[in-house]
Design an enzyme around this catalytic site. Structure first.
Site, PDB file in Angstrom:
ATOM      1  N   GLU A   1      40.222  43.739  31.408  1.00 35.06           N
ATOM      2  CA  GLU A   1      41.319  44.444  30.732  1.00 35.06           C
ATOM      3  C   GLU A   1      40.902  44.809  29.311  1.00 35.06           C
ATOM      4  OE1 GLU A   1      45.011  42.275  30.839  1.00 35.06           O
ATOM      5  OE2 GLU A   1      46.125  43.916  29.894  1.00 35.06           O
TER       6      GLU A   1
ATOM      7  N   ASN B   1      51.595  47.418  37.134  1.00 40.69           N
ATOM      8  CA  ASN B   1      51.227  46.004  37.018  1.00 40.69           C
ATOM      9  C   ASN B   1      52.426  45.218  36.503  1.00 40.69           C
ATOM     10  OD1 ASN B   1      49.274  43.620  36.392  1.00 40.69           O
ATOM     11  ND2 ASN B   1      50.248  44.033  34.410  1.00 40.69           N
ATOM     12  N   GLU B   2      52.687  44.088  37.106  1.00 39.51           N
ATOM     13  CA  GLU B   2      53.796  43.222  36.685  1.00 39.51           C
ATOM     14  C   GLU B   2      55.025  44.064  36.345  1.00 39.51           C
ATOM     15  OE1 GLU B   2      52.469  40.157  33.908  1.00 39.51           O
ATOM     16  OE2 GLU B   2      51.237  39.256  35.481  1.00 39.51           O
TER      17      GLU B   2
ATOM     18  N   TYR C   1      48.926  31.960  37.422  1.00 39.73           N
ATOM     19  CA  TYR C   1      47.976  31.317  36.506  1.00 39.73           C
ATOM     20  C   TYR C   1      48.166  29.802  36.525  1.00 39.73           C
ATOM     21  CZ  TYR C   1      46.616  35.790  34.493  1.00 39.73           C
ATOM     22  OH  TYR C   1      46.095  37.056  34.314  1.00 39.73           O
TER      23      TYR C   1
ATOM     24  N   GLU D   1      45.550  38.470  39.919  1.00 36.32           N
ATOM     25  CA  GLU D   1      45.356  37.722  38.660  1.00 36.32           C
ATOM     26  C   GLU D   1      45.516  36.241  38.961  1.00 36.32           C
ATOM     27  OE1 GLU D   1      47.381  39.057  35.096  1.00 36.32           O
ATOM     28  OE2 GLU D   1      47.154  41.159  35.710  1.00 36.32           O
TER      29      GLU D   1
ATOM     30  N   GLN E   1      39.726  36.464  33.267  1.00 37.42           N
ATOM     31  CA  GLN E   1      39.120  37.781  33.337  1.00 37.42           C
ATOM     32  C   GLN E   1      37.603  37.647  33.205  1.00 37.42           C
ATOM     33  OE1 GLN E   1      40.937  40.742  30.838  1.00 37.42           O
ATOM     34  NE2 GLN E   1      43.005  40.144  31.436  1.00 37.42           N
TER      35      GLN E   1
HETATM   36  O1  AHR Z   1      45.501  38.570  32.129  1.00 36.04           O
HETATM   37  C1  AHR Z   1      46.326  38.633  31.006  1.00 36.04           C
HETATM   38  C2  AHR Z   1      47.707  39.212  31.310  1.00 36.04           C
HETATM   39  O2  AHR Z   1      48.388  38.354  32.177  1.00 36.04           O
HETATM   40  C3  AHR Z   1      47.728  40.522  32.030  1.00 36.04           C
HETATM   41  O3  AHR Z   1      47.604  41.596  31.161  1.00 36.04           O
HETATM   42  C4  AHR Z   1      49.079  40.533  32.668  1.00 36.04           C
HETATM   43  O4  AHR Z   1      49.118  41.283  33.852  1.00 36.04           O
HETATM   44  C5  AHR Z   1      49.366  39.061  32.892  1.00 36.04           C
HETATM   45  O5  AHR Z   1      50.623  38.715  32.429  1.00 36.04           O
END
Ligand code: AHR
Length: 518
Positions: free
Chosen positions: A50, A197-198, A266, A321, A370
């Protein structure tokens, strides 16, 4: 054809490096016939880059005039490291950034390009010098499929339709002519497209019903021309356990318009207090592992919803992600999400990749967040220096599963207990590749207990076993620019293989991959 693997877990405590066995459990494992087992898509081993902190600028991209050796401005050491990893795909330009990005600002004469303020990540001004051509040429050089995230939040339908035409159309059209003017005759043939995205958050704070409608509108104008089998469209998916999001998308979007539904999860312990990247204690580690292990439940439950609407498994689950997320490394910009990568990250990687492999029937792509200098990065840079993290080494060890046939297995894991709570200590996955080589990967997250695992491999007809291990003295251990090879995979020999019976001794917090050949 193999039918059964029996696996015995002997639990032992390590005192220093001498082991005392204190318990034993024996489990019979049934294997399903190989012809029914899914292929582990190589795209499970995907990455994400990103415009965030030092991922693109000062990470991948140093510019053509840099003294750091580069190819079209991208660091050659990074290119080589990612080639070695055989990365199958790379997602770009975001993340949250994607819904602010206007691709046309990143093509054509460098001097004419407008700037963009990266409002999500540090408020820095970018000069758009890294754009579509740089990214797609990089993917070509890496031999990786590009995965472009389209701007749905602040962009327009025409803008995304034009991006598809610019990158993919062979014939004559306003966009393909513009591409040629900018020096690229042949289209790149981009297959993978994220439609926002999101969308529930930084992508526009939408309700799933509203997003499902918007999704259909956008994809209606994204042309399939010039990509074999058509382009592969991925809907912005749920956050964690937002099962309603998946349900609404599956219910409202016709299957012929949808190839993948995303999921983001995450390993973060508390968004308000994420804990340090290196100096964490066992309590924090345990909580991180608990969040990491949640991936199993999330995949099972999102899959169950998808199964309701799509028994034939035509729509894929795309975990685009995932990874560990902590407080930023001391003294670094909070908006840049730069964190060190320790043996804890190796545990997250090994566990999650085993989970994805074992759900290969529905999970067809995953993207670690990432690639460089951001969150659970595989590569960290400091000016001309570059290091490979423990996570890089896990991905490198596990790459043998890419496009191999899953060997389903089941066993009762020993438990990793901290205070009142317990988690499965051991995750395992196995596959057979096109050269008839079998690979078994083990990740033991327990901080103190090792395991001795016995597997009956007679049905596989293996003659020879070799192995590699990633482990270290302390969980907080990591590679640094001064000591880049503190944690690297080593040859692993702590196993016995006699008359088809394999017995492996797995130390605490370690990742092991074994290769069996005939
Ligand atoms: O990976 C960091 C961020 O986490 C990304 O930009 C977003 O899609 C997520 O909230």
């Amino acid at each position: 054809m193999y039918k059964k693997i029996s696996l015995t877990v002997l639990t032992c405590i390590l005192i220093g490096y001498s082991q005392i066995i204190i318990g034993q459990s024996k489990i019979e494992i049934e294997l399903t016939a190989a012809e029914n087992a899914p292929t582990i898509s190589k795209h499970i081993y995907g990455h994400f880059a990103e415009h965030l902190g030092r991922c693109i600028y000062e990470g991948f991209y140093v510019g053509e005039n840099s003294t750091i050796p580069n190819s079209e401005g991208v660091r050659i050491d990074i290119i080589n490291a990612l080639k070695e990893l055989q990365i199958p795909n790379l997602r770009w330009p975001g993340g949250c950034f994607a819904d602010t990005y206007h691709w046309m600002d990143g093509i054509g004469d460098l001097k004419e390009r407008p700037t963009i303020v990266n409002t999500w990540w540090g408020g820095v001004t970018e000069d758009n010098s890294f754009g579509t051509h740089n990214f797609l040429n990089l993917c070509e050089e890496l031999g990786a499929e590009p995965y472009l995230s389209g701007n749905v939040g602040s962009g327009g339908v025409q803008e995304l339709a034009d991006w598809v035409q610019y990158t993919n159309f062979k014939g004559k059209s306003p966009m393909s002519d513009l591409r040629r003017e900018n020096g690229r005759e042949e289209p790149w043939g981009v297959k993978y497209w994220g439609v926002g995205n999101e969308a529930w958050g930084c992508g526009g704070n939408m309700r799933p019903e509203y997003y499902a409608d918007i999704y259909k509108k956008y994809v209606t104008f994204m042309s399939d021309a010039d990509v074999e089998g058509g382009i592969y469209k991925i809907a912005s998916g749920a956050s964690n356990d937002d099962y309603n999001w998946t349900e609404v998308l599956m219910k409202n979007i016709p299957k012929n318009m949808l190839q993948g539904v995303a999921l983001h999860h995450y390993s973060v312990i508390d968004w308000g207090a994420k804990g340090p990247d290196v100096n964490f204690d066992e309590e924090t580690y345990f909580k991180t592992m608990k969040e990491s292990w949640l991936m199993e439940e999330l995949i099972v439950k999102h899959t169950a919803i998808m199964d309701k609407y799509d028994e034939e498994k035509k729509v894929d689950l795309i975990v685009d992600e995932w990874g560990g997320w902590y407080e930023v490394a001391e003294g670094t910009n909070p908006g840049f999400l730069y964190q060190q990568n320790t043996m804890r990250d190796a545990m997250i990687a090994g566990m999650n990749l085993n989970i994805f492999n074992n759900h290969a029937d529905r999970v067809k792509m995953a993207n670690l967040a990432q690639a460089v200098n951001v969150l659970q990065a595989v590569i960290l840079t400091d000016k001309e220096k570059m290091i490979l993290t423990p996570t890089y080494h896990v991905m490198n060890m596990y790459k043998v599963h890419q496009d191999a046939t899953l060997i389903p297995l089941s066993f009762e894991s020993p438990m990793y207990t901290y205070k009142e709570e317990s988690l499965p200590a051991l995750t395992v996955s196995a596959s057979k590749d096109e050269n008839e080589k079998t690979h078994i990967s083990f990740t033991n997250i327990d901080t103190k207990k090792g395991s001795t695992v016995s597997i009956d491999l007679n049905e596989l007809g293996l003659k020879n076993i070799t192995g590699s291990i990633l482990s270290s003295q302390n969980l907080q251990d990591h590679n640094t620019f001064e000591n880049p090879d503190k944690i690297v995979p080593k040859e692993f020999k702590d196993f016995k293989f006699k008359k088809g019976m394999l017995e492996v001794t797995i130390p605490p917090f370690s990742v092991i991959v074994l290769e069996g050949s005939k």
